[in-house]
Design a protein around this motif. Structure first.
Motif, PDB file in Angstrom:
ATOM      1  N   TRP A  32       4.504   4.594 -10.787  1.00 27.08           N
ATOM      2  CA  TRP A  32       3.552   5.562 -10.008  1.00 27.08           C
ATOM      3  C   TRP A  32       3.899   5.070  -8.614  1.00 27.08           C
ATOM      4  O   TRP A  32       4.509   4.218  -8.130  1.00 27.08           O
ATOM      5  CB  TRP A  32       2.130   4.848 -10.222  1.00 27.08           C
ATOM      6  N   ARG A  33       3.429   6.116  -7.787  1.00 30.52           N
ATOM      7  CA  ARG A  33       3.813   5.999  -6.140  1.00 30.52           C
ATOM      8  C   ARG A  33       2.803   4.960  -5.571  1.00 30.52           C
ATOM      9  O   ARG A  33       1.678   5.005  -5.768  1.00 30.52           O
ATOM     10  CB  ARG A  33       3.479   7.387  -5.765  1.00 30.52           C
ATOM     11  N   PRO A  34       3.430   4.124  -4.901  1.00 31.97           N
ATOM     12  CA  PRO A  34       2.571   2.935  -4.251  1.00 31.97           C
ATOM     13  C   PRO A  34       1.307   3.496  -3.522  1.00 31.97           C
ATOM     14  O   PRO A  34       0.315   2.596  -3.666  1.00 31.97           O
ATOM     15  CB  PRO A  34       3.510   2.084  -3.377  1.00 31.97           C
ATOM     16  N   THR A  35       1.586   4.430  -2.772  1.00 31.65           N
ATOM     17  CA  THR A  35       0.309   4.848  -1.832  1.00 31.65           C
ATOM     18  C   THR A  35      -0.857   5.430  -2.861  1.00 31.65           C
ATOM     19  O   THR A  35      -2.180   5.601  -2.380  1.00 31.65           O
ATOM     20  CB  THR A  35       0.936   5.942  -1.045  1.00 31.65           C
ATOM     21  N   THR A  36      -0.601   5.504  -4.180  1.00 27.00           N
ATOM     22  CA  THR A  36      -1.854   5.939  -4.873  1.00 27.00           C
ATOM     23  C   THR A  36      -2.737   4.981  -5.142  1.00 27.00           C
ATOM     24  O   THR A  36      -4.054   5.260  -5.170  1.00 27.00           O
ATOM     25  CB  THR A  36      -1.215   6.137  -6.381  1.00 27.00           C
ATOM     26  N   ALA A  37      -2.490   3.734  -4.827  1.00 25.50           N
ATOM     27  CA  ALA A  37      -3.387   2.683  -4.511  1.00 25.50           C
ATOM     28  C   ALA A  37      -4.351   2.859  -3.502  1.00 25.50           C
ATOM     29  O   ALA A  37      -5.635   2.566  -3.784  1.00 25.50           O
ATOM     30  CB  ALA A  37      -2.797   1.407  -4.411  1.00 25.50           C
ATOM     31  N   PHE A  38      -4.022   3.493  -2.343  1.00 22.16           N
ATOM     32  CA  PHE A  38      -4.908   3.744  -1.264  1.00 22.16           C
ATOM     33  C   PHE A  38      -6.012   4.708  -1.740  1.00 22.16           C
ATOM     34  O   PHE A  38      -7.129   4.814  -1.406  1.00 22.16           O
ATOM     35  CB  PHE A  38      -4.244   3.916  -0.115  1.00 22.16           C
ATOM     36  N   HIS A  39      -5.279   6.012  -2.315  1.00 25.39           N
ATOM     37  CA  HIS A  39      -6.378   6.932  -2.716  1.00 25.39           C
ATOM     38  C   HIS A  39      -7.146   6.571  -3.562  1.00 25.39           C
ATOM     39  O   HIS A  39      -8.562   7.251  -3.604  1.00 25.39           O
ATOM     40  CB  HIS A  39      -5.382   8.079  -3.327  1.00 25.39           C
ATOM     41  N   ILE A  40      -6.972   5.716  -4.709  1.00 23.01           N
ATOM     42  CA  ILE A  40      -7.809   5.168  -5.472  1.00 23.01           C
ATOM     43  C   ILE A  40      -9.169   4.516  -4.756  1.00 23.01           C
ATOM     44  O   ILE A  40     -10.398   4.525  -5.244  1.00 23.01           O
ATOM     45  CB  ILE A  40      -7.450   4.172  -6.514  1.00 23.01           C
ATOM     46  N   THR A  96       2.976   1.026   4.022  1.00 23.99           N
ATOM     47  CA  THR A  96       3.671   1.224   2.652  1.00 23.99           C
ATOM     48  C   THR A  96       4.200   2.884   2.459  1.00 23.99           C
ATOM     49  O   THR A  96       5.000   3.090   1.979  1.00 23.99           O
ATOM     50  CB  THR A  96       2.244   1.397   1.272  1.00 23.99           C
ATOM     51  N   VAL A  97       3.611   3.717   3.195  1.00 27.25           N
ATOM     52  CA  VAL A  97       4.238   5.105   3.465  1.00 27.25           C
ATOM     53  C   VAL A  97       5.793   5.041   4.116  1.00 27.25           C
ATOM     54  O   VAL A  97       6.544   5.467   3.762  1.00 27.25           O
ATOM     55  CB  VAL A  97       3.239   5.934   4.407  1.00 27.25           C
TER      56      VAL A  97
END
Length: 229
Positions: free
Chosen positions: A89-97, A140-141
């Motif tokens: 999974w893309r790490p920045t997904t965590a921030f979207h969550i 992270t980006v």
């Protein structure tokens, strides 16, 4: 390089245990009403993070044995692989969550929050928490982009395959390093986000992240089932 190292079996067992951990988290009272409740939340959060660390370690070992196998992630469904960023999974997904859950909870309890009643959940993030999450997202980006660029350069060097003196072991070694960097960023991102949140908020974030994984995998399994298309 042999691909018969049992990582798919490990991953299936890991995924099943993730469901077990989520059931434990959802069974605890939130917000915590006693010191024991708070202690139990923190213990389970630690177990959750240890569980993700186990996956990180196993995947690093698998990448060392056969990075090409890990990169194509045959243990995942086709839908999961369509969403992958370097075998996961893309790490920045965590921030979207975090932002999505925060927005949903804030809207559902906006009246109480405006009255000054603290909910203590993800809908009640403080300004300093929002600021730190935003800073982590930017960091992270940048790391994501740098690793993506490394992989792009690795792929662009494919023309060297037909050149004289080409060292396949060196090239494969570079790929191992890229996969490890990607997985390291995934794990560090989880740890960083959890570190910004209170235990109650961290539990909500971890449950939401796991449920997203469950939903994506479930849809993928149904899609890949013979006769489903």
């Amino acid at each position: 390089m042999s691909t018969n190292f049992g990582f798919p079996q490990f991953y299936n067992s890991w995924f099943d245990h993730l469901r077990h951990l989520v059931k434990q988290l959802t069974s605890l009272p939130r917000p915590p009403y006693t010191a024991t409740d708070s202690h139990d939340l923190c213990v389970l959060i630690d177990k959750f993070m240890s569980h993700y660390n186990d996956l990180h370690c196993a995947k690093c070992l698998a990448a060392e044995r056969d990075p090409l196998y890990v990169l194509v992630a045959p243990w995942a469904t086709t839908f999961e692989r369509s969403l992958h960023w370097i075998a996961g999974w893309r790490p920045t997904t965590a921030f979207h969550i975090v932002y999505t859950e925060s927005s949903i909870l804030f809207e559902s309890r906006v009246i109480d929050i405006l009255r000054g009643l603290r909910t203590g959940d993800l809908g009640d993030l403080s300004p300093s928490q929002f600021r730190r999450v935003s800073e982590l997202q930017c960091e992270t980006v940048k790391e994501e982009n740098a690793i993506t660029e490394e992989l792009s350069e690795w792929q662009d060097s494919a023309t060297e395959l037909v050149g004289p003196g080409f060292d396949i072991n060196e090239k494969i070694g570079l790929l191992v390093g890229i996969i490890k960097k990607a997985d390291d960023l995934r794990l560090r991102t989880l740890r960083s986000v959890v570190g910004v949140l209170t235990p109650q908020q961290a539990v909500e974030f971890l449950i939401a992240a796991a449920e997203l994984q469950f939903g994506i995998r479930g849809w993928g399994v149904n899609h890949d089932r013979p006769g489903s298309r």
